[in-house]
Structures are given as structure tokens and as C-alpha cells.
Design an enzyme around this catalytic site. Structure first.
Site, PDB file in Angstrom:
ATOM      1  N   ARG A   1       0.892  -1.271   0.119  1.00  0.00           N
ATOM      2  CA  ARG A   1       0.128  -0.069  -0.057  1.00  0.00           C
ATOM      3  C   ARG A   1       0.818   0.989   0.018  1.00  0.00           C
ATOM      4  O   ARG A   1       0.758   2.182  -0.649  1.00  0.00           O
ATOM      5  CB  ARG A   1      -1.065   0.000   1.254  1.00  0.00           C
ATOM      6  CG  ARG A   1      -2.031  -0.864   1.172  1.00  0.00           C
ATOM      7  CD  ARG A   1      -3.052  -1.136   2.395  1.00  0.00           C
ATOM      8  NE  ARG A   1      -3.409   0.415   2.574  1.00  0.00           N
ATOM      9  CZ  ARG A   1      -3.627   0.870   3.947  1.00  0.00           C
ATOM     10  NH1 ARG A   1      -3.357   0.249   5.006  1.00  0.00           N
ATOM     11  NH2 ARG A   1      -4.144   2.128   4.122  1.00  0.00           N
TER      12      ARG A   1
ATOM     13  N   HIS B   1      14.811  22.647  17.751  1.00  0.00           N
ATOM     14  CA  HIS B   1      14.065  21.433  17.716  1.00  0.00           C
ATOM     15  C   HIS B   1      14.906  20.570  16.519  1.00  0.00           C
ATOM     16  O   HIS B   1      16.004  20.539  16.549  1.00  0.00           O
ATOM     17  CB  HIS B   1      12.776  21.693  17.420  1.00  0.00           C
ATOM     18  CG  HIS B   1      11.728  20.564  17.610  1.00  0.00           C
ATOM     19  ND1 HIS B   1      12.171  19.522  18.042  1.00  0.00           N
ATOM     20  CD2 HIS B   1      10.410  20.442  17.319  1.00  0.00           C
ATOM     21  CE1 HIS B   1      11.261  18.472  18.060  1.00  0.00           C
ATOM     22  NE2 HIS B   1      10.010  19.169  17.669  1.00  0.00           N
TER      23      HIS B   1
ATOM     24  N   HIS C   1      19.089  18.601  26.259  1.00  0.00           N
ATOM     25  CA  HIS C   1      17.781  18.050  25.907  1.00  0.00           C
ATOM     26  C   HIS C   1      16.688  18.629  27.092  1.00  0.00           C
ATOM     27  O   HIS C   1      17.151  18.435  28.160  1.00  0.00           O
ATOM     28  CB  HIS C   1      17.658  16.437  25.794  1.00  0.00           C
ATOM     29  CG  HIS C   1      16.543  16.066  25.022  1.00  0.00           C
ATOM     30  ND1 HIS C   1      15.352  15.621  25.748  1.00  0.00           N
ATOM     31  CD2 HIS C   1      16.277  15.714  23.567  1.00  0.00           C
ATOM     32  CE1 HIS C   1      14.526  15.439  24.610  1.00  0.00           C
ATOM     33  NE2 HIS C   1      15.059  15.438  23.429  1.00  0.00           N
TER      34      HIS C   1
ATOM     35  N   ARG D   1      18.886   7.657  22.308  1.00  0.00           N
ATOM     36  CA  ARG D   1      18.847   7.167  20.819  1.00  0.00           C
ATOM     37  C   ARG D   1      20.446   7.631  20.339  1.00  0.00           C
ATOM     38  O   ARG D   1      20.830   7.051  19.279  1.00  0.00           O
ATOM     39  CB  ARG D   1      18.093   8.249  20.017  1.00  0.00           C
ATOM     40  CG  ARG D   1      16.547   7.919  20.647  1.00  0.00           C
ATOM     41  CD  ARG D   1      15.761   9.233  20.043  1.00  0.00           C
ATOM     42  NE  ARG D   1      16.127  10.468  20.497  1.00  0.00           N
ATOM     43  CZ  ARG D   1      15.775  11.687  20.114  1.00  0.00           C
ATOM     44  NH1 ARG D   1      14.837  11.737  19.516  1.00  0.00           N
ATOM     45  NH2 ARG D   1      16.201  12.898  20.708  1.00  0.00           N
TER      46      ARG D   1
ATOM     47  N   ASP E   1      20.478  14.686  17.249  1.00  0.00           N
ATOM     48  CA  ASP E   1      20.813  15.572  16.206  1.00  0.00           C
ATOM     49  C   ASP E   1      22.294  15.809  15.945  1.00  0.00           C
ATOM     50  O   ASP E   1      23.005  15.841  14.762  1.00  0.00           O
ATOM     51  CB  ASP E   1      20.494  16.849  16.321  1.00  0.00           C
ATOM     52  CG  ASP E   1      19.050  16.811  16.002  1.00  0.00           C
ATOM     53  OD1 ASP E   1      18.260  16.127  15.131  1.00  0.00           O
ATOM     54  OD2 ASP E   1      18.198  17.425  16.883  1.00  0.00           O
TER      55      ASP E   1
ATOM     56  N   ARG F   1       9.269  11.488  11.216  1.00  0.00           N
ATOM     57  CA  ARG F   1       8.494  11.978  12.357  1.00  0.00           C
ATOM     58  C   ARG F   1       7.099  11.946  11.900  1.00  0.00           C
ATOM     59  O   ARG F   1       6.119  12.182  12.683  1.00  0.00           O
ATOM     60  CB  ARG F   1       9.164  13.270  12.840  1.00  0.00           C
ATOM     61  CG  ARG F   1       8.423  13.602  14.300  1.00  0.00           C
ATOM     62  CD  ARG F   1       8.264  12.836  15.339  1.00  0.00           C
ATOM     63  NE  ARG F   1       9.787  12.553  15.887  1.00  0.00           N
ATOM     64  CZ  ARG F   1      10.518  13.132  16.806  1.00  0.00           C
ATOM     65  NH1 ARG F   1       9.845  14.319  17.320  1.00  0.00           N
ATOM     66  NH2 ARG F   1      11.682  12.688  17.230  1.00  0.00           N
TER      67      ARG F   1
ATOM     68  N   ARG G   1      -6.086  24.321  25.661  1.00  0.00           N
ATOM     69  CA  ARG G   1      -6.172  25.615  25.858  1.00  0.00           C
ATOM     70  C   ARG G   1      -5.581  26.423  27.153  1.00  0.00           C
ATOM     71  O   ARG G   1      -6.349  25.969  28.313  1.00  0.00           O
ATOM     72  CB  ARG G   1      -7.434  26.188  25.924  1.00  0.00           C
ATOM     73  CG  ARG G   1      -7.916  27.713  25.389  1.00  0.00           C
ATOM     74  CD  ARG G   1      -7.242  28.693  26.197  1.00  0.00           C
ATOM     75  NE  ARG G   1      -7.766  29.945  25.919  1.00  0.00           N
ATOM     76  CZ  ARG G   1      -7.449  31.108  26.576  1.00  0.00           C
ATOM     77  NH1 ARG G   1      -6.609  30.886  27.492  1.00  0.00           N
ATOM     78  NH2 ARG G   1      -7.825  32.333  26.337  1.00  0.00           N
TER      79      ARG G   1
HETATM   80  N1  COA Z   1      24.818  24.545  24.487  1.00  0.00           N
HETATM   81  C1  COA Z   1      25.474  25.266  25.479  1.00  0.00           C
HETATM   82  N2  COA Z   1      24.663  25.400  26.826  1.00  0.00           N
HETATM   83  C2  COA Z   1      23.401  24.730  26.751  1.00  0.00           C
HETATM   84  C3  COA Z   1      22.958  23.802  25.975  1.00  0.00           C
HETATM   85  C4  COA Z   1      23.801  23.923  24.411  1.00  0.00           C
HETATM   86  N3  COA Z   1      23.400  22.922  23.717  1.00  0.00           N
HETATM   87  N4  COA Z   1      22.003  23.344  26.238  1.00  0.00           N
HETATM   88  C5  COA Z   1      21.593  23.676  27.360  1.00  0.00           C
HETATM   89  N5  COA Z   1      22.504  24.590  27.964  1.00  0.00           N
HETATM   90  C6  COA Z   1      22.822  25.360  29.117  1.00  0.00           C
HETATM   91  C7  COA Z   1      21.319  26.208  29.216  1.00  0.00           C
HETATM   92  O1  COA Z   1      21.559  27.550  28.575  1.00  0.00           O
HETATM   93  C8  COA Z   1      21.371  26.460  30.841  1.00  0.00           C
HETATM   94  O2  COA Z   1      22.298  27.279  31.238  1.00  0.00           O
HETATM   95  P1  COA Z   1      21.671  28.424  32.351  1.00  0.00           P
HETATM   96  O3  COA Z   1      21.493  27.470  33.308  1.00  0.00           O
HETATM   97  O4  COA Z   1      23.108  28.962  32.508  1.00  0.00           O
HETATM   98  O5  COA Z   1      20.795  29.067  31.891  1.00  0.00           O
HETATM   99  C9  COA Z   1      21.807  25.055  31.320  1.00  0.00           C
HETATM  100  O6  COA Z   1      22.552  24.661  30.109  1.00  0.00           O
HETATM  101  C10 COA Z   1      20.497  24.198  31.367  1.00  0.00           C
HETATM  102  O7  COA Z   1      19.620  24.220  30.167  1.00  0.00           O
HETATM  103  P2  COA Z   1      18.407  23.163  30.448  1.00  0.00           P
HETATM  104  O8  COA Z   1      17.378  23.545  31.364  1.00  0.00           O
HETATM  105  O9  COA Z   1      18.944  21.759  30.260  1.00  0.00           O
HETATM  106  O10 COA Z   1      17.861  23.514  28.748  1.00  0.00           O
HETATM  107  P3  COA Z   1      16.456  23.395  28.278  1.00  0.00           P
HETATM  108  O11 COA Z   1      15.884  21.986  28.755  1.00  0.00           O
HETATM  109  O12 COA Z   1      15.776  24.775  28.502  1.00  0.00           O
HETATM  110  O13 COA Z   1      16.570  23.277  26.664  1.00  0.00           O
HETATM  111  C11 COA Z   1      17.191  22.591  24.600  1.00  0.00           C
HETATM  112  C12 COA Z   1      16.639  22.139  26.118  1.00  0.00           C
HETATM  113  C13 COA Z   1      17.285  21.245  23.617  1.00  0.00           C
HETATM  114  C14 COA Z   1      16.393  23.447  23.911  1.00  0.00           C
HETATM  115  C15 COA Z   1      18.681  23.170  24.641  1.00  0.00           C
HETATM  116  O14 COA Z   1      19.496  22.136  25.335  1.00  0.00           O
HETATM  117  C16 COA Z   1      19.504  23.628  23.366  1.00  0.00           C
HETATM  118  O15 COA Z   1      18.983  24.517  22.890  1.00  0.00           O
HETATM  119  N6  COA Z   1      20.068  22.666  22.706  1.00  0.00           N
HETATM  120  C17 COA Z   1      20.656  22.911  21.224  1.00  0.00           C
HETATM  121  C18 COA Z   1      19.635  22.762  20.412  1.00  0.00           C
HETATM  122  C19 COA Z   1      19.344  21.144  20.313  1.00  0.00           C
HETATM  123  O16 COA Z   1      20.113  20.651  19.901  1.00  0.00           O
HETATM  124  N7  COA Z   1      18.089  20.989  19.995  1.00  0.00           N
HETATM  125  C20 COA Z   1      17.695  19.648  19.433  1.00  0.00           C
HETATM  126  C21 COA Z   1      16.911  19.098  20.836  1.00  0.00           C
HETATM  127  S1  COA Z   1      16.751  17.375  20.497  1.00  0.00           S
END
Ligand code: COA
Length: 382
Positions: free
Chosen positions: A71, A228, A267, A276, A320, A345, A364
Site C-alpha cells: 500500500r 528542535h 535536551h 537514541r 541530532d 517523524r 487551551r
Molecule cells: N549549549 C550550551 N549550553 C546549553 C545547551 C547547549 N546545547 N543546552 C543547555 N545549555 C545550558 C542552558 O543555557 C542552561 O544554562 P543556564 O543555566 O546558564 O541558563 C543550562 O544548560 C540548562 O539548560 P536546560 O534547562 O537543560 O535546557 P532546556 O531544557 O531549557 O533546553 C534545549 C533544551 C534542547 C532547547 C537546549 O539544550 C538547546 O537549545 N540545545 C541546542 C539545540 C538542540 O540541539 N536541539 C535539539 C534537541 S533534540
């Protein structure tokens, strides 16, 4: 007096609903799709089997897999109108914009687009799964001035895509079983990840009783962002900028000193490592070895070590980080890494759309108002 509401910016740690599609357990770095560990699925199953699993809740029997794949293969072709639409899109736009527009067009062509019963949603999902690779491959080739390669009705999902992009000339990854398998694994790992930003976006749109295609278009928009799905592209741009593994450590330290984000690390859910990564890392390292491009492995290891050793929370790579260079080695143009993520995805998104439809409640949330107190419009002075 009412209490000040607790605000969880970014919905950090908020559980908004139940799901039976996948389970992420950050404490044990584990991810299961419908109960099966993703590492085992990547090892023993094809992407088609995983798609079937996500939509049906069980792995297919041999017979049902044959029917399902037949399919899917029959739905891969694009009609003339869709091909013309893609060919008319500006070459300057991001391929994610092409994909978003193409999905919207497919929705407009579906006379039953607004039918929300699960069978129809699953059919739309299969059609999107089948057509997205053809759209992406056509877009890659038109940007390279190459002619369109029609989808095969014989090849498996991963092989067909590699073939539509690279053809079967010498050196094409479509001719290499190990390359096809590595790519297939990446699709399985990218297929589903619970309430991530794009899936949640799809669920929000679905919760308004909107249609599947609108939900998918919105999810594509959410995935595009560099925090993301767009991160896999950013990873490779960074690696190319670093160029020489001997410069990787200083590069990462400078980023951290400047409080810049290093893409492919960190993350929202996993704080001790992404479940992963080991599977994708092994696939990436094998590809690098096979293609004689081990410089990226050297750089990868240095960046991972530097990030872990120079951050208080020991930030680790996410999916990634190995997927970006793996796709580069396979020969995909960088701006197509996120559209390839969409090809995978779409299965998870649509499994969630079905789930949301079947047990719906409008999503909401509330906000805490911090603007001006109520005031009267002043008399006009002009
Ligand atoms: N590079 C540098 N510093 C990073 C980081 C990264 N990739 N990811 C997290 N940090 C830092 C944050 O700035 C934060 O610093 P602070 O405490 O001085 O503000 C600290 O680590 C804790 O962050 P955390 O709460 O774990 O991050 P989050 O949950 O808000 O954000 C992401 C998660 C994925 C948005 C973040 O890690 C990121 O932006 N990563 C890069 C983008 C990426 O690879 N995205 C794909 C995700 S699958």
C-alpha cells in the site's frame, strides 16, 4: 485575594495528557515505542515495521507487513499538479517551506480531508509517509539541476529514497546495503519522541477538531526551528566551520564562554544523555569509516568530551549530533536534514493525531497577565 499562579515557562516539567505511543524515561535513558525499546527496533526492524507499530500498537506479521508495504509503495507517486507546484517554488526558500506547502496541497486535494475517524487519518498518514520522500528527493534534484527520478514500486522505503536522490550510479549510497541500513536506523530513531514541540503542536491543532493536514503543516513549522529539528543542520554547519578536529576544543570552549548554545547538545527531557545517541553514534562512525571521512568522528569525540567536561551539568549530545554528520557523509545537502527528519517523524505525529482525536479535549492553557492595569480610553485630543 487569588494566589499567584505557578508559571512553568516552556511547560517545563508539565504533564499535559496521557499517551500510549511512546515512553521516555530520562532516569534510565530509555525510550520505548509501544513498549519496545528503540534500540531493539533499530536493530531488528525496518522503518516500515516501526511505522506500522506506531499506528497499530503492535508489530506486523509477515503477511500484514507485505500488505502494508505494498500500500505504501502504491502511494509514492506524485501527480502532475504537485510536481508543478514543487517545481514552481523559489530555489531561495528553505526545503522545509517546500514540504510544508506540499503537505498543505495534498490536504487540499483530499476530498475527505476533514474526516477525523481513525481509519481515514491512518490512510492520510500512510499517504504522507509514502509521498514525503518523493517530494524531498524531487526538491533535492531540482535544486541540483538534475531530472526527477520516479519512485520505485519494488524497493524498500529507505533504499527507494536514497535511489530517488542519488540514482544508481557508482558510489551511490543506494547501492550499499550498509548505507541503506544506517539510514533506515536514523529514520527509526527519529520516528517518535512523545510530547516534543512539533508533536505537541500537532496535538494542539488536532484538539481544535481541525484536520490532519493542518496539524501536520503546523508540526512541520515547529520542527523547523533550530532548537528542535533544525539542530541537525546547525550541527553540520558548525562542524564545517570548525573544519579541523584540532580546533574543536577551543571552538566549543569559546561558545560556552560566550554563553552561546552548541547545537546538537542538551535536551529538555534527557539530562543524563539521549537514549537514541549510542545507536546513531555507532551508525555514524561506521559510515565515516566506510566513506573514509573519519575526521568528523574525531571532531565529534572532541566536541562531546569538551561539552561534558566544561559544563556544570555535563551536557551530553542529543540525536541530532550524530545524525547531522551521518547525513552529510551519505551526501545529503545540509538544508535537507530537517526535511528528512520530517519523513520519519510523520509516523509519530500522526500516531498522536489519532490518539488526540480518539480522546479529545481542547488544549487551551492559561496565562498570567503582567500588562497594564485596567484603564479607560482617554478623551481624544485630535
Ligand atoms: N549549549 C550550551 N549550553 C546549553 C545547551 C547547549 N546545547 N543546552 C543547555 N545549555 C545550558 C542552558 O543555557 C542552561 O544554562 P543556564 O543555566 O546558564 O541558563 C543550562 O544548560 C540548562 O539548560 P536546560 O534547562 O537543560 O535546557 P532546556 O531544557 O531549557 O533546553 C534545549 C533544551 C534542547 C532547547 C537546549 O539544550 C538547546 O537549545 N540545545 C541546542 C539545540 C538542540 O540541539 N536541539 C535539539 C534537541 S533534540
Amino acid at each position: 485575594m487569588s494566589e499567584t499562579p505557578e508559571i512553568r515557562k516552556g511547560l517545563y516539567g508539565v504533564v499535559v495528557d496521557e499517551t500510549s505511543v511512546s515512553k521516555v524515561v530520562p532516569e534510565t535513558n530509555s525510550l520505548t515505542y509501544r513498549g519496545y525499546p528503540v534500540q531493539e527496533l533499530a536493530r531488528y526492524c525496518s522503518f516500515e515495521e516501526v511505522a506500522y507499530l506506531l499506528w497499530n500498537g503492535r508489530l506486523p506479521t509477515q503477511e500484514s507487513l507485505i500488505r502494508f508495504s505494498a500500500r505504501e509503495k502504491a502511494l509514492r507517486h506524485l501527480d502532475r499538479h504537485l510536481i508543478d507546484l514543487i517545481m514552481s517554488m523559489p530555489l531561495s526558500c528553505h526545503p522545509m517551506d517546500v514540504l510544508r506547502t506540499a503537505v498543505s496541497f495534498i490536504g487540499a486535494q483530499d476530498p475527505d480531508a476533514y474526516t477525523r475517524d481513525s481509519e481515514h487519518v491512518r490512510h492520510s498518514a500512510l499517504e504522507l509517509m509514502a509521498k514525503l520522500p518523493t517530494i524531498v528527493a524531487l526538491d533535492i534534484r531540482r535544486r541540483q539541476g538534475k531530472s526527477y527520478i520516479e519512485p520505485s514500486r519494488k524497493k524498500g522505503f529507505a533504499e527507494n529514497f536514497l535511489w530517488m536522490v542519488f540514482g544508481d550510479e557508482e558510489g551511490s549510497p543506494a547501492n550499499s546495503r550498509s548505507n541503506i541500513e544506517a539510514f533506515d536506523k536514523s529514520l527509526i530513531l527519529y520516528a517518535e519522541h512523545s510530547f516534543n514541540a512539533s508533536t505537541f503542536t500537532g496535538r494542539v491543532v488536532t484538539s481544535t477538531m481541525s484536520d490532519t493536514y493542518s496539524a501536520v503543516v503546523a508540526a512541520i513549522g515547529a520542527l523547523k526551528g533550530p532548537l528542535h529539528g533544525g539542530a541537525n543542520e546547525a550541527v553540520m554547519h558548525n562542524m564545517l566551520e570548525i573544519d579541523d578536529p584540532s580546533k574543536a576544543e577551543a571552538w566549543a570552549k569559546e561558545k560556552l564562554n560566550n554563553k552561546d548554545l552548541v547545537m546538537g547538545f542538551g535536551h529538555r527531557v534527557y539530562k543524563k544523555g539521549d537514549s537514541r545517541v549510542p545507536t546513531m553514534e555507532a551508525a555514524f562512525k561506521e559510515l565515516a569509516e566506510e566513506h573514509g571521512q573519519t575526521k568528523w568522528v574525531e571532531m565529534y569525540d572532541i566536541l562531546a568530551k569538551t561539552m561534558e567536561e566544561n559544563t556544570s551539568i555535563k551536557i551530553k549530545p542529543n540525536l541530532d549530533f550524530p545524525a547531522g554528520p551521518a547525513y552529510y557523509i551519505l551526501g545529503f545537502p545540509i538544508e535537507f536534514f530537517t526535511p528528512i527528519f520530517v519523513m520519519a517523524r510523520i509516523t509519530g505525529w500522526t500516531a498522536h493525531i489519532v490518539e488526540q482525536n480518539e480522546n479529545n479535549s481542547l488544549i487551551r492553557p492559561l496565562s498570567a497577565y503582567v500588562g497594564e492595569e485596567q484603564r479607560s480610553v482617554p478623551p481624544k485630543s485630535f
